[in-house]
Design a protein around this motif. Structure first.
Motif, short mmCIF file in Angstrom:
data_model
loop_
_atom_site.label_atom_id
_atom_site.label_comp_id
_atom_site.label_asym_id
_atom_site.label_seq_id
_atom_site.Cartn_x
_atom_site.Cartn_y
_atom_site.Cartn_z
N PHE A 187 0.78 -1.23 0.00
CA PHE A 187 0.00 0.00 0.00
C PHE A 187 0.82 1.28 0.00
O PHE A 187 0.26 2.36 -0.12
CB PHE A 187 -0.95 0.00 1.20
CG PHE A 187 -1.97 -1.11 1.16
CD1 PHE A 187 -2.99 -1.08 0.23
CD2 PHE A 187 -1.90 -2.18 2.03
CE1 PHE A 187 -3.93 -2.09 0.17
CE2 PHE A 187 -2.83 -3.20 1.98
CZ PHE A 187 -3.86 -3.15 1.05
N GLY B 208 -2.79 3.33 -0.77
CA GLY B 208 -4.23 3.10 -0.85
C GLY B 208 -4.88 3.65 -2.11
O GLY B 208 -6.11 3.74 -2.18
N SER C 151 -6.86 4.21 -5.18
CA SER C 151 -8.04 3.42 -5.53
C SER C 151 -8.73 4.00 -6.75
O SER C 151 -8.80 5.22 -6.92
CB SER C 151 -9.01 3.39 -4.35
OG SER C 151 -10.26 2.86 -4.73
#
Length: 280
Positions: A28, A55, A57
């Motif tokens: 991550f 993270g 996304s």
């Protein structure tokens, strides 16, 4: 016997926890992509570094900071010399893009050599490419641009001229007035000799483009070291912005024209942009 077993279990739990932590970090943490982009204006492929945050996304959109290198450097300069920018991308949840300015483009569209169109490339072609490939906020309120030295000039130059693209801009040790340096850093190769084309030099100096600014439209953060050879031109830009009532952050810190200064300065620049993005 029971105590030994309990200690053994605790040891393995601890090791498993450490492994999980390290694995999560590797999955991550900020990702650094070296990408190949195409400039139709210059008819060639150009590399860039794109850093996506921890993270990252597809279900979210992220603000983007374009981070320009100085003369003599390349797209990889920032990420190699200041690895901490990956942590800033993580902590501030932003995408950082490091374009290639081809050593001494000064981020102009050169009137002297049509093979050098780095204003068009960075402000239009690269921005469009990044917006197509990544989950960006596709609006000036979610875009900022900054850089060091030649890149500090380039960031303000591009932001002043393209306020529909960038909502915030900064400069670290920027060459914000090129006119006092007619023989330096290949500027004459891009614009022609200063004594022959003084109007070109004025039209491409940041300090002479402040007339484009409307108070409060473009968030500005300018800094320079007190021992820097660009110190005087930065002071003059600051005074001109003050005279024209253009709000801006202006910082002078001890330091000269080197990576020790820029490693420190970039943290303040990115924090400034993070706060601007939060306001928007």
């Amino acid at each position: 016997m029971y105590l030994d077993k309990q200690l053994e279990n605790e040891k393995w739990s601890f090791l498993i926890g450490i492994f999980a932590f390290l694995s999560a970090g590797s999955v991550f943490a900020a990702k650094v992509d070296t990408v190949l982009t195409y400039s139709a204006a210059m008819k060639k492929n150009i590399k860039a570094v794109v850093i996506t945050p921890e993270g990252y996304s597809e279900s979210k959109v992220y603000p983007t900071v374009y981070l320009l290198h100085g003369a003599g450097d390349a797209y990889s300069g920032w990420v190699n010399k200041v690895p901490a920018i990956k942590e800033y991308a993580d902590n501030y949840q932003m995408i950082i893009v490091c374009p290639d300015g081809n050593v001494t483009s000064w981020y102009f569209d050169s009137p002297e050599d049509p093979a050098w169109k780095y204003e068009t490339y960075v402000a239009t072609e690269l921005v469009n490419w990044v917006d197509q490939k990544y989950k960006t906020i596709k609006d000036r309120k979610g875009r900022a641009i900054t850089g060091l030295s030649m890149g500090g000039h380039g960031a303000l130059y591009l932001a002043f001229k393209h306020q529909d693209i960038f909502g915030a801009a900064g400069s670290m040790s920027g060459g914000v007035d090129i006119k006092p340096f007619p023989l330096n850093w290949d500027i004459a190769k891009r614009l022609g000799p200063e004594d022959k084309y003084p109007e070109r030099w004025k039209a491409n100096s940041v300090i002479d483009l402040t007339y484009l600014l409307v108070p409060g439209k473009l968030a500005l953060n300018i800094d320079c070291g007190s021992e820097d050879f660009f110190y005087n031109v930065n002071i003059k830009l600051h005074e001109k912005l003050q005279y024209n009532n253009i709000p801006h952050d202006f910082t002078i810190r001890p330091g000269s024209h080197n990576w020790d200064y820029w490693k420190n300065a970039i943290g303040f620049q990115l924090m400034f942009f993070k706060n601007q993005f939060a306001k928007n």
